[in-house]
Write an enzyme that holds these catalytic residues in place. Structure first.
Site, mmCIF file in Angstrom:
data_model
loop_
_atom_site.group_PDB
_atom_site.id
_atom_site.type_symbol
_atom_site.label_atom_id
_atom_site.label_comp_id
_atom_site.label_asym_id
_atom_site.label_seq_id
_atom_site.Cartn_x
_atom_site.Cartn_y
_atom_site.Cartn_z
ATOM 1 N N ASP A 282 0.820 -1.219 0.000
ATOM 2 C CA ASP A 282 0.000 0.000 0.000
ATOM 3 C C ASP A 282 0.854 1.269 0.000
ATOM 4 O O ASP A 282 2.024 1.244 0.367
ATOM 5 C CB ASP A 282 -0.892 0.041 1.259
ATOM 6 C CG ASP A 282 -2.022 -0.983 1.182
ATOM 7 O OD1 ASP A 282 -1.999 -1.817 0.255
ATOM 8 O OD2 ASP A 282 -2.902 -0.938 2.050
ATOM 9 N N HIS B 20 3.530 -2.339 3.299
ATOM 10 C CA HIS B 20 3.584 -0.978 2.755
ATOM 11 C C HIS B 20 4.795 -0.760 1.864
ATOM 12 O O HIS B 20 5.890 -1.219 2.180
ATOM 13 C CB HIS B 20 3.562 0.049 3.891
ATOM 14 C CG HIS B 20 2.216 0.162 4.533
ATOM 15 N ND1 HIS B 20 1.843 -0.652 5.584
ATOM 16 C CD2 HIS B 20 1.139 0.933 4.248
ATOM 17 C CE1 HIS B 20 0.599 -0.360 5.932
ATOM 18 N NE2 HIS B 20 0.143 0.601 5.140
HETATM 19 ZN ZN ZN Z 1 -2.682 3.239 3.134
#
Ligand code: ZN
Length: 639
Positions: free
Chosen positions: A437, A582
């Site tokens: 992400d 992430h």
């Molecule tokens: Zn996010």
């Protein structure tokens, strides 16, 4: 103190003509009116100094200057705060009223803008900008005839030629006229609007090739990226809604519309002290702390020309003195003056600069959405569906509720078929989906892609749309590495706190940015922070996006270290896991080689979310088919 409008109780009017009685110098002047009156009287006058009226409070121009700086930055709330503070002191300042008008127009309050521009034009009837602003307000409210009359007046009083020409042509276009500006020789700032008018005229006449050429040039010439509006007053090319303000409306208590000057003083005012004692010898008249004049003749009447003070609030004081110069009494009144045509400031350069900034704030720009939509229509009519899709997608990103844009997008194949949220893959298959992400991020996306490429592992990148607008090359790099791109909103906002329209914009701006950079139309969306509700789900569904959640989240470990990330993933992973990591965390980057090696050792394969979802739905379909086959043929099934 008693006020008389000088026009009613006329005392030697020819004598009190302002230029003679109040010469604009700071010196005493003994003015004898003996030759007119029989009695011997002496009136001592001191002129009104240039600075006197500004004493002790910020000049309206300084407020206006502070406000236009904020206006130019698009900070309308702050600009309004400055303008409001200025208007409280000088409610009739034409500059401040025009400034208020520019702020109101830019924030979508055409009615309010109309009233303040009208106010300004009453104070200075020859202010071209006030007429121009009023014209734009009328145009925004659908009164094209009134608007054109105002533009004529603005022209008559020497307003900015290019602004007036463009506004006139736009009003004429809205009236259905064929408009050409090609030879007008406008400066560069007007090129997008000029070409938009040409393009829209060409489209109206059925010349699609010219329309496409002009409107694509508009997009290239507008500032900013392709999925955001240029700001300012936007030409929507719609008779019912001619102007769109890119900025949201100010709260109702903006305070930019001040009460009309009904009870103001104007012209020459006769001032006379009340309750004058027998021993009073002379009276001193002050305005805003500066002496206006001294009178030593009963009944101590003084005629003040209110036109020598700027329009607004003032403090008038009269003080009575005895023969020894001792103060006997003092009366103070707050008064408001209003005189048409009063010069606001003698600093012409400052006034001109302010006016130029306000003309700038009233620049018409083409609405990127209207142009994109028309491009979509032109391409669709030409049978070029991929191009039509591309432009409808951009229109939807800018204004999701614009005309029939969603239907157009669907008709040109620009919307995916949405499905129920995916939380994981088949529990029977040793397959995991790695998801990253918050990217792309320069310096972090490239090494991540290198590791994945080296291990031949596909993954899904839930990207932030704004990052794609900033780094389209990284979006292309992700796609060329064989990875899947997915939607993680445009600004990484909590979508549950936004209106449906804002949610749609967040999602579609990201879709359009990804499409513009890579040609891909993502299928999946992951809400930032996992914030999700029925409203967001419904908007995502309407726009063809399928929610993707996760089963393994390692964020808590990502902020600690690489070892913790690897441990967390390897401890929680199950067949069908969707793993949330992430793109931007160094710990994850460092942990990734270990994770990939260990998962492979345990016999796991890797898939993108798209592949995982397809295998899941294929398995479900097969299951349903098998169930149907195995079912008792005598039992009717209702699916
Ligand atoms: Zn996010």
């Amino acid at each position: 103190m008693t006020f008389f409008q000088h026009s009613k109780i006329c005392l030697l009017p020819e004598l009190y003509e302002p230029s003679r009685v109040f010469p604009r110098q700071n010196r005493w002047k003994i003015h004898s009116i003996l030759r007119i009156c029989a009695a011997a009287l002496l009136v001592c006058l001191v002129t009104v100094g240039r600075e006197s009226h500004a004493a002790g409070r910020p000049a309206p121009l300084a407020r206006a200057e502070a406000a236009v700086i904020r206006l130019a930055r698009g900070d309308f709330a702050e600009a309004a705060r400055e303008a409001r503070a200025g208007l409280q002191e000088t409610p009739d300042s034409p500059t401040l009223n025009m400034l208020a008008g520019a702020i109101l127009l830019n924030t979508g309050d055409a009615k309010g803008a109309q009233s303040v521009f009208e106010r300004a034009s009453k104070v200075t009837p020859n202010a071209a900008l006030a007429h121009f602003g009023r014209g734009l307000a009328l145009l925004a409210r659908g009164d094209r005839k009134g608007a054109l009359q105002c533009f004529d007046k603005a022209d008559q009083f020497g307003g900015d030629r290019a602004h007036i020409l463009l506004a006139r042509r736009y009003a004429q276009w809205l009236n259905g006229a064929q408009v050409a500006l090609g030879e007008a020789g406008l400066s560069d700032g007007f090129v997008p609007a000029q070409r938009a008018l040409e393009g829209m005229t060409a489209f109206r006449r059925g010349n699609r090739q010219k329309a496409i050429a002009e409107l694509e040039a508009v997009h290239a010439a507008l500032p900013g990226n392709s999925v955001t509006q240029p700001g300012g007053l936007l030409m929507q090319f719609e008779a019912a809604k001619p102007l769109l303000s890119a900025a949201p409306r100010l709260p109702a208590n903006h305070g930019l519309i001040t009460a009309a000057p009904e009870r103001s003083l104007s012209g020459s005012i006769q001032l006379e002290p009340d309750n004058v004692g027998a021993s009073a010898t002379y009276a001193a008249f002050d305005l805003d702390g500066k002496t206006l004049g001294l009178v030593n003749q009963r009944p101590f009447t003084y005629v003040w020309d209110s036109r020598t003070a700027p329009n607004g609030w003032h403090t008038l004081t009269v003080t009575l003195f005895d023969r020894n110069g001792a103060e006997m009494g003092k009366t103070t009144r707050r008064v408001r003056t209003f005189n048409a045509g009063v010069i606001e400031s003698e600093d012409e350069e400052r006034t001109e600069q302010l006016q130029a900034a306000l003309w700038q704030a009233l620049t018409l720009r083409p609405d990127r959405c209207a142009c994109a939509y028309t491009l979509g229509q032109a391409y669709r009519a030409n049978g070029d569906l991929p191009q039509a899709r591309r432009w409808f997608l951009r229109a939807a990103a800018l204004q999701p509720n614009y005309k029939e844009v969603r239907a157009q997008l669907a008709a040109t194949g620009g919307l995916n078929a949405p499905a129920a949220a995916i939380w994981g893959g088949l529990p029977s298959e040793k397959v995991v989906a790695l998801t990253f992400d918050d990217g792309p991020k320069p310096g972090m996306t490239e090494p991540l892609l290198e590791i994945l490429a080296k291990e031949r592992v596909p993954a899904t990148f839930f990207v932030i749309g704004r990052h794609i607008s900033d780094y389209p090359d990284l979006a292309r790099l992700i796609v060329s590495a064989g990875m899947e791109l997915a939607n993680h909103s445009y600004t990484h906002s909590n979508l549950t706190r936004l209106s449906e329209d804002q949610v749609a914009r967040e999602l579609m701006q990201t879709q359009a940015a990804i499409q513009a950079a890579t040609g891909k139309t993502p299928r999946f969306v992951r809400p930032p922070g996992g914030n999700w509700n029925n409203k967001v789900a419904e908007v995502a569904r309407q726009w063809g996006l399928t929610p993707c959640m996760w089963t393994v989240d390692v964020y808590g470990s990502e902020v600690v270290g690489a070892q913790q990330v690897a441990d967390a993933v390897l401890a929680q992973v199950r067949p069908g896991s969707i793993i949330l990591m992430h793109n931007g965390k160094m710990s994850t980057l460092q942990a990734l080689p270990t994770i990939l090696r260990e998962l492979k050792k345990r016999g796991y394969a890797f898939a993108t979310v798209d592949t995982m979802a397809r295998r899941l739905s294929a398995a479900k379909a097969a299951e349903r088919a098998a169930a149907l086959r195995n079912a008792d043929p005598n039992v009717r099934r209702i699916e």
